[in-house]
Design a protein around this motif. Structure first.
Motif, PDB file in Angstrom:
ATOM      1  N   HIS A 104       0.862  -1.182   0.000  1.00  0.00           N
ATOM      2  CA  HIS A 104       0.000   0.000   0.000  1.00  0.00           C
ATOM      3  C   HIS A 104       0.894   1.227   0.000  1.00  0.00           C
ATOM      4  CE1 HIS A 104      -3.522   2.527   0.685  1.00  0.00           C
ATOM      5  NE2 HIS A 104      -2.731   3.240   1.470  1.00  0.00           N
ATOM      6  N   ALA A 105       0.573   2.185  -0.890  1.00  0.00           N
ATOM      7  CA  ALA A 105       1.382   3.402  -0.986  1.00  0.00           C
ATOM      8  C   ALA A 105       0.503   4.601  -1.274  1.00  0.00           C
ATOM      9  CB  ALA A 105       2.437   3.264  -2.087  1.00  0.00           C
ATOM     10  N   GLU A 106       0.936   5.750  -0.758  1.00  0.00           N
ATOM     11  CA  GLU A 106       0.318   7.026  -1.087  1.00  0.00           C
ATOM     12  C   GLU A 106       1.331   7.841  -1.875  1.00  0.00           C
ATOM     13  OE1 GLU A 106      -2.231   7.053   3.095  1.00  0.00           O
ATOM     14  OE2 GLU A 106      -0.835   8.691   2.672  1.00  0.00           O
ATOM     15  N   ALA A 345       0.016   1.074   8.455  1.00  0.00           N
ATOM     16  CA  ALA A 345      -1.254   0.568   7.925  1.00  0.00           C
ATOM     17  C   ALA A 345      -2.435   1.176   8.668  1.00  0.00           C
ATOM     18  CB  ALA A 345      -1.290  -0.952   8.023  1.00  0.00           C
ATOM     19  N   TRP A 346      -2.335   1.240  10.013  1.00  0.00           N
ATOM     20  CA  TRP A 346      -3.426   1.823  10.784  1.00  0.00           C
ATOM     21  C   TRP A 346      -3.522   3.325  10.597  1.00  0.00           C
ATOM     22  CZ3 TRP A 346      -7.275  -0.911  12.048  1.00  0.00           C
ATOM     23  CH2 TRP A 346      -7.157  -2.214  12.514  1.00  0.00           C
ATOM     24  N   SER A 347      -2.453   3.938  10.060  1.00  0.00           N
ATOM     25  CA  SER A 347      -2.427   5.385   9.857  1.00  0.00           C
ATOM     26  C   SER A 347      -2.695   5.792   8.423  1.00  0.00           C
ATOM     27  CB  SER A 347      -1.050   5.931  10.276  1.00  0.00           C
ATOM     28  OG  SER A 347      -0.731   5.571  11.600  1.00  0.00           O
ATOM     29  N   ALA A 348      -2.857   4.843   7.525  1.00  0.00           N
ATOM     30  CA  ALA A 348      -3.092   5.151   6.119  1.00  0.00           C
ATOM     31  C   ALA A 348      -4.399   5.918   5.964  1.00  0.00           C
ATOM     32  CB  ALA A 348      -3.144   3.865   5.297  1.00  0.00           C
ATOM     33  N   PHE A 349      -4.456   6.751   4.949  1.00  0.00           N
ATOM     34  CA  PHE A 349      -5.690   7.489   4.667  1.00  0.00           C
ATOM     35  C   PHE A 349      -6.665   6.572   3.941  1.00  0.00           C
ATOM     36  CE2 PHE A 349      -2.820  11.375   4.806  1.00  0.00           C
ATOM     37  CZ  PHE A 349      -3.236  11.740   6.078  1.00  0.00           C
ATOM     38  N   LEU A 350      -7.193   5.634   4.720  1.00  0.00           N
ATOM     39  CA  LEU A 350      -8.195   4.666   4.273  1.00  0.00           C
ATOM     40  C   LEU A 350      -9.286   4.621   5.321  1.00  0.00           C
ATOM     41  CD1 LEU A 350      -5.869   1.666   3.284  1.00  0.00           C
ATOM     42  CD2 LEU A 350      -7.034   3.192   1.681  1.00  0.00           C
ATOM     43  N   HIS A 351     -10.440   4.098   4.942  1.00  0.00           N
ATOM     44  CA  HIS A 351     -11.490   3.880   5.925  1.00  0.00           C
ATOM     45  C   HIS A 351     -11.075   2.745   6.865  1.00  0.00           C
ATOM     46  CE1 HIS A 351     -13.966   6.751   3.965  1.00  0.00           C
ATOM     47  NE2 HIS A 351     -14.105   6.050   2.858  1.00  0.00           N
ATOM     48  N   HIS A 352     -11.673   2.706   8.033  1.00  0.00           N
ATOM     49  CA  HIS A 352     -11.239   1.764   9.061  1.00  0.00           C
ATOM     50  C   HIS A 352     -11.308   0.319   8.585  1.00  0.00           C
ATOM     51  CE1 HIS A 352     -10.487   0.197  13.081  1.00  0.00           C
ATOM     52  NE2 HIS A 352     -11.459  -0.655  12.857  1.00  0.00           N
ATOM     53  N   ASP A 353     -12.383  -0.052   7.903  1.00  0.00           N
ATOM     54  CA  ASP A 353     -12.498  -1.440   7.460  1.00  0.00           C
ATOM     55  C   ASP A 353     -11.411  -1.785   6.443  1.00  0.00           C
ATOM     56  OD1 ASP A 353     -13.704   0.347   5.693  1.00  0.00           O
ATOM     57  OD2 ASP A 353     -15.151  -1.122   4.955  1.00  0.00           O
ATOM     58  N   GLU A 354     -11.010  -0.808   5.634  1.00  0.00           N
ATOM     59  CA  GLU A 354      -9.935  -1.045   4.664  1.00  0.00           C
ATOM     60  C   GLU A 354      -8.591  -1.187   5.372  1.00  0.00           C
ATOM     61  OE1 GLU A 354     -11.452   1.370   0.745  1.00  0.00           O
ATOM     62  OE2 GLU A 354     -10.906   2.564   2.510  1.00  0.00           O
ATOM     63  N   ARG A 355      -8.361  -0.388   6.405  1.00  0.00           N
ATOM     64  CA  ARG A 355      -7.138  -0.534   7.189  1.00  0.00           C
ATOM     65  C   ARG A 355      -7.088  -1.909   7.851  1.00  0.00           C
ATOM     66  NH1 ARG A 355      -7.158   5.035  10.763  1.00  0.00           N
ATOM     67  NH2 ARG A 355      -7.246   6.545   9.050  1.00  0.00           N
ATOM     68  N   GLU A 356      -8.221  -2.310   8.394  1.00  0.00           N
ATOM     69  CA  GLU A 356      -8.275  -3.593   9.087  1.00  0.00           C
ATOM     70  C   GLU A 356      -7.955  -4.743   8.132  1.00  0.00           C
ATOM     71  OE1 GLU A 356     -11.062  -5.223  12.602  1.00  0.00           O
ATOM     72  OE2 GLU A 356     -12.126  -4.673  10.760  1.00  0.00           O
ATOM     73  N   LEU A 358      -6.139  -4.523   5.439  1.00  0.00           N
ATOM     74  CA  LEU A 358      -4.720  -4.416   5.108  1.00  0.00           C
ATOM     75  C   LEU A 358      -3.865  -5.042   6.205  1.00  0.00           C
ATOM     76  CD1 LEU A 358      -2.390  -3.281   3.375  1.00  0.00           C
ATOM     77  CD2 LEU A 358      -2.695  -1.088   4.557  1.00  0.00           C
ATOM     78  N   VAL A 359      -4.224  -4.764   7.455  1.00  0.00           N
ATOM     79  CA  VAL A 359      -3.461  -5.302   8.577  1.00  0.00           C
ATOM     80  C   VAL A 359      -3.636  -6.805   8.700  1.00  0.00           C
ATOM     81  CG1 VAL A 359      -3.314  -5.357  11.100  1.00  0.00           C
ATOM     82  CG2 VAL A 359      -3.396  -3.162   9.900  1.00  0.00           C
ATOM     83  N   GLU A 360      -4.881  -7.248   8.766  1.00  0.00           N
ATOM     84  CA  GLU A 360      -5.144  -8.660   9.042  1.00  0.00           C
ATOM     85  C   GLU A 360      -4.972  -9.551   7.822  1.00  0.00           C
ATOM     86  OE1 GLU A 360      -5.321  -9.565  11.990  1.00  0.00           O
ATOM     87  OE2 GLU A 360      -5.776  -7.670  12.989  1.00  0.00           O
ATOM     88  N   GLY A 361      -5.245  -8.987   6.634  1.00  0.00           N
ATOM     89  CA  GLY A 361      -5.173  -9.812   5.432  1.00  0.00           C
ATOM     90  C   GLY A 361      -3.827  -9.825   4.753  1.00  0.00           C
ATOM     91  N   VAL A 362      -3.012  -8.797   4.992  1.00  0.00           N
ATOM     92  CA  VAL A 362      -1.755  -8.682   4.256  1.00  0.00           C
ATOM     93  C   VAL A 362      -0.540  -8.593   5.170  1.00  0.00           C
ATOM     94  CG1 VAL A 362      -0.479  -7.360   2.523  1.00  0.00           C
ATOM     95  CG2 VAL A 362      -2.982  -7.492   2.399  1.00  0.00           C
TER      96      VAL A 362
END
Length: 377
Positions: A104-106, A345-356, A358-362
């Motif tokens: 994931h990148a910005e 990952a938890w700080s990315a400019f994504l919605h919470h479910d998308e962050r979750e 990213l963290v748990e799935g990747v």
């Protein structure tokens, strides 16, 4: 300070899934692409072959001066004035990041710097989005995975921040995820752009501000309290508001006896993510070395620390290189790298479910042994 490798060398580091929050599109152009695009428009460069040009960018950027560092961008920005060039650079950035293990990148850039060829600001955003989409599709077709979003940057020294804020909001459902403020910190306070910050804040849209790099803790306070920044670009100088205790072999940074000032307490208490860029910070003189970089004591003190590249071309770096430097020169191991990746990952400019996801799935499956990050994990 010598590092412990924990077997984290070469491909082992490259294979770790990474989240990159602070990477400038015009600071990550391939040297070969700069050469080709410059030749097409007749722009003279300081070197005529790929290796020499890449070396020139790194050498010119390693001056200890943020202003000199920023001056190197005149070459990359000059060759990024058409939709085709922007699309190519964005596509190649995605491919290069994916090859480096970034999941994931910005990508941030200033639309106002790409208008001299006749493009409108919206056309700049569209061209970058097209390149990102192409690169992402290529990575997926090859069996990889990466998600890349856009952060639009307003420049401290210009008067276009409100325009950029409105442009970001107009594209918030088309891949633009935040407003950024960058440029020379000295003499260009964030307060000049209060209208732009109000525009996005009232629209519930996030902001990150370059601060605490060339300027000190005052710039960080202004970014957080006036601009409403939810993340700080760099922020390394927050360490100036921390009085570290005596160093010892068991506590090489004096973390145990550290005393935090009011701003440092606020940044840590609120877990304001710090987009730290170790190699770049050494180049611009913000710190003296990777071994003495404040990223290590800040992480050990519980600040929300993330690792970033800033400008891959100017710093001759990659996320793998940044990880390697922290392992070899600052004593980081897998636990520290994992914590920084999870924090990012938890700080990315994504919605919470998308962050979750990213963290748990990747991220968690990509680090062995699995573990929890300190920051909201």
């Amino acid at each position: 300070m010598t590092g412990r490798s924990d077997g984290l060398t070469g491909e082992a580091l490259r294979a770790l899934p990474k989240v990159l929050l602070h990477d400038h599109l015009d600071g990550g152009v391939r040297p070969s692409t700069v050469l080709e695009l410059a030749d097409a428009i007749g722009h003279e460069l300081p070197a005529s072959d790929e290796a020499s040009l890449g070396a020139w960018f790194v050498e010119a950027s390693t001056s200890g001066s943020l202003e000199r560092y920023l001056d190197t961008f005149r070459h990359t920005v000059t060759v990024m004035q058409t939709a085709a060039a922007l699309r190519r650079v964005a596509r190649e950035a995605v491919l290069d990041l994916a090859a480096d293990g970034v999941v994931h990148a910005e990508q941030r850039y200033a639309p106002e710097l790409h208008l001299t060829g006749g493009l409108e600001p919206q056309e700049v955003v569209d061209a970058v989005r097209a390149g990102i989409d192409e690169g992402t599709a290529e990575v997926a077709a090859a069996g990889g995975r990466i998600r890349v979003t856009q952060v639009l940057t307003a420049m401290r020294q210009s008067e276009h921040s409100t325009m950029v804020a409105r442009l970001a909001l107009a594209n918030r459902d088309a891949g633009v995820v935040a407003l950024d403020l960058a440029g020379p910190e000295a003499g260009h306070p964030a307060a000049r752009h209060a209208a732009a910050f109000r525009t996005v804040r009232y629209a519930s849209f996030p902001t990150t501000v370059h601060a605490g790099e060339a300027a000190g803790v005052t710039s960080i306070a202004e970014a957080v309290h006036l601009a409403g920044a939810t993340r700080i670009g760099h922020g390394v100088r927050v360490i100036d508001d921390v009085e570290l205790g005596p160093r010892s072999p068991e506590d090489p940074w004096g973390v145990e006896g550290a005393r935090l000032g009011h701003l440092a307490h606020w940044v840590r208490d609120q877990q304001v993510p710090l987009e730290l860029c170790p190699t770049s910070n050494v180049q611009t003189g913000a710190v003296t070395s990777i071994a003495e970089h404040a990223i290590t004591p800040l992480a050990r003190l519980g600040f929300a620390v993330t690792v970033n590249t800033d400008n891959r071309l100017m710093s001759g770096t990659s996320m793998t290189h940044e990880y390697a430097q922290l392992v070899e020169r600052a004593g980081w191991g897998l636990d520290e790298l994992r914590d920084a990746a999870l924090t990012a990952a938890w700080s990315a400019f994504l919605h919470h479910d998308e962050r979750e996801e990213l963290v748990e799935g990747v991220l968690r499956p990509g680090y062995t042994p699995a573990g929890s990050g300190r920051h909201r994990a």
